[in-house]
Design a protein around this motif. Structure first.
Motif, PDB file in Angstrom:
ATOM      1  N   ASP A 134      51.556 -27.768 -27.748  1.00 40.50           N
ATOM      2  CA  ASP A 134      50.557 -28.166 -26.749  1.00 40.50           C
ATOM      3  C   ASP A 134      51.093 -29.251 -25.812  1.00 40.50           C
ATOM      4  O   ASP A 134      50.511 -29.535 -24.775  1.00 40.50           O
ATOM      5  CB  ASP A 134      49.277 -28.648 -27.443  1.00 40.50           C
ATOM      6  CG  ASP A 134      49.547 -29.751 -28.460  1.00 40.50           C
ATOM      7  OD1 ASP A 134      50.678 -29.808 -28.997  1.00 40.50           O
ATOM      8  OD2 ASP A 134      48.646 -30.566 -28.714  1.00 40.50           O
ATOM      9  N   ARG A 135      52.214 -29.875 -26.178  1.00 37.11           N
ATOM     10  CA  ARG A 135      52.765 -30.951 -25.343  1.00 37.11           C
ATOM     11  C   ARG A 135      54.191 -30.675 -24.884  1.00 37.11           C
ATOM     12  O   ARG A 135      54.814 -31.532 -24.265  1.00 37.11           O
ATOM     13  CB  ARG A 135      52.823 -32.260 -26.143  1.00 37.11           C
ATOM     14  CG  ARG A 135      51.494 -32.822 -26.502  1.00 37.11           C
ATOM     15  CD  ARG A 135      51.709 -34.146 -27.208  1.00 37.11           C
ATOM     16  NE  ARG A 135      50.478 -34.620 -27.757  1.00 37.11           N
ATOM     17  CZ  ARG A 135      50.388 -35.621 -28.628  1.00 37.11           C
ATOM     18  NH1 ARG A 135      51.500 -36.217 -29.050  1.00 37.11           N
ATOM     19  NH2 ARG A 135      49.237 -36.013 -29.075  1.00 37.11           N
ATOM     20  N   ARG A 226      39.449 -29.197 -15.532  1.00 37.82           N
ATOM     21  CA  ARG A 226      39.922 -30.587 -15.379  1.00 37.82           C
ATOM     22  C   ARG A 226      39.859 -31.020 -13.910  1.00 37.82           C
ATOM     23  O   ARG A 226      39.425 -32.125 -13.594  1.00 37.82           O
ATOM     24  CB  ARG A 226      41.375 -30.698 -15.849  1.00 37.82           C
ATOM     25  CG  ARG A 226      41.524 -30.637 -17.337  1.00 37.82           C
ATOM     26  CD  ARG A 226      43.010 -30.548 -17.697  1.00 37.82           C
ATOM     27  NE  ARG A 226      43.144 -30.005 -19.025  1.00 37.82           N
ATOM     28  CZ  ARG A 226      44.138 -29.224 -19.439  1.00 37.82           C
ATOM     29  NH1 ARG A 226      45.121 -28.896 -18.624  1.00 37.82           N
ATOM     30  NH2 ARG A 226      44.183 -28.781 -20.659  1.00 37.82           N
ATOM     31  N   LEU A 342      45.002 -35.589 -23.891  1.00 38.91           N
ATOM     32  CA  LEU A 342      45.949 -34.468 -23.945  1.00 38.91           C
ATOM     33  C   LEU A 342      47.281 -34.820 -24.596  1.00 38.91           C
ATOM     34  O   LEU A 342      47.884 -34.007 -25.289  1.00 38.91           O
ATOM     35  CB  LEU A 342      46.228 -33.953 -22.525  1.00 38.91           C
ATOM     36  CG  LEU A 342      45.075 -33.289 -21.787  1.00 38.91           C
ATOM     37  CD1 LEU A 342      45.490 -32.952 -20.357  1.00 38.91           C
ATOM     38  CD2 LEU A 342      44.649 -32.020 -22.514  1.00 38.91           C
TER      39      LEU A 342
END
Ligand code: NAP
Length: 344
Positions: A134-135, A226, A342
């Protein structure tokens, strides 16, 4: 230890005469030379285009781990042979050569992030600890070597490390935005809901203020959400930038044929070049920050449609880009909160 080339050419194994970025293979062995520093590495922040490509070809994060290990073993650096891109790293300074120029007065033990690509950084991986898909980040045990000309940033104390790393990875994008944006103009950001996209939107809005028009192109529903919540853009478009004709037609309609003054490409997939060129007017500018950009596609594509727009390559370096990018994040508590959620 002997003194060596400030650009690191002494670390090139093949082909002879190359600089480290263009080389196929580097030598990451110890000891360091007098004008180098040694970093004990704990996190690799893989370039988004590269991570995306490895996930596509391998299918899961175990495959990414295997591909990274193979690449670094074969090349002595994390230089994705398909995308040609790298990323950057987070680590601790463990040794400083006596002739390493040290304008920031860095000390052994300082936590730093590199601002030069992993595609030119000698790297040795002892072990991969974990992969955060996810990163785009990989925890490792290993070391890296920096040259006299390698740019790096001390990790700030007011932000979580993994958050700083994520922002510093794309530090060039918001810094360039502040240079390129002019008030009262029409600006398009392609891939606007991603990491660099959101920072670029914040930077662009800070220049535009209430003037001009900011258009975000983002096919992902989370990214669009977002963007809508942050409210930087006047318009958020659900468009696939690989479809150049559709993007051009939509922008034509939105701008009554005037098209954009500035288009910034921060998408992480291939084939998005021409939608950017075709959304820009003849005196406009397109800034290609995306590492999935093909020089050939852009240059020949622009020529093929008789576009006179100025086409800029996304050099990640500009003076003070790390401080500028972190300040863009700090300047809006809502953006900072989102990035914390995040990446921290
Ligand atoms: P990111 O967070 O993954 O953002 C990429 C964005 O592009 C995502 O919002 C993604 O949407 C969107 N996108 C995907 N396919 C698209 C399409 N067909 N049309 C329009 N948008 C699309 O990536 P990042 O970390 O911001 O990096 C952005 C780019 O900058 C990458 O190409 C990376 O390699 C490059 N980069 C360049 C430098 C430099 O020095 N020049 C340094 C670092 C990174 P989804 O999430 O829905 O897929």
């Amino acid at each position: 230890m002997s003194s060596s080339c400030i650009y690191g050419s002494h670390r090139v194994v093949s082909p002879p005469g190359s600089l480290p970025q263009g080389a196929w293979k580097l030598d990451p062995s110890l000891p360091i030379r007098e004008n180098e520093i040694l970093i004990t590495v704990d996190t690799l922040n893989i370039d988004s285009a590269s991570f995306h490509q490895m996930m596509q070809s391998g299918g899961d994060k175990e495959a990414v781990s295997r591909i990274v290990l193979e690449t670094v073993e074969q090349r002595g650096k994390q230089h994705n042979p398909v995308t040609g891109s790298g990323g950057m790293l987070l680590g601790t300074i463990s040794e400083i050569g006596s002739q390493w120029p040290n304008p920031q007065n860095l000390q052994v033990g300082d936590r730093i992030a590199t601002l030069v690509s992993l595609s030119l950084t000698p790297l040795f991986i002892k072990k991969i600890v974990s992969v955060r898909e996810d990163r785009d980040q990989i925890k490792i045990e290993g070391h890296a070597i920096l040259f006299a000309t390698s740019n790096l940033a001390r990790i700030p104390e007011d932000l979580p490390e993994s958050l700083s790393l994520a922002v510093l990875d794309v530090a060039g994008a918001p810094a360039q935005m502040l240079r390129l944006c002019k008030p009262a103009t029409t600006i398009i950001i392609v891939g606007a809901g991603g990491k660099s996209g959101l920072l670029c939107c914040a930077a662009a809005r800070s220049v535009l203020g209430k003037s001009g028009r900011l258009i975000g192109i983002e096919p992902g529903s989370r990214g669009r959400q977002r963007l809508t919540e942050l409210g930087y853009c006047d318009v958020v478009l659900d468009l696939d930038a690989t479809n150049a004709l559709l993007v051009q037609k939509t922008i034509q309609g939105l701008t009554e044929g005037k098209m954009a003054d500035l288009v910034v490409n921060v998408a992480n997939v291939e084939n998005t070049e021409m939608s950017c060129v075709m959304s820009t007017h003849q005196q406009g500018t397109v800034y290609f920050f995306s590492m999935a950009t093909s020089f050939t596609r852009v240059a020949l594509g622009a020529e093929g449609i008789s576009s006179d727009a100025t086409l800029l390559i996304g050099n990640g370096y500009s003076p003070n880009n790390a401080d500028i990018a972190l300040d863009v994040l700090r300047s809006d508590p809502r953006l900072k909160a989102l990035f914390t959620e995040l990446y921290a």
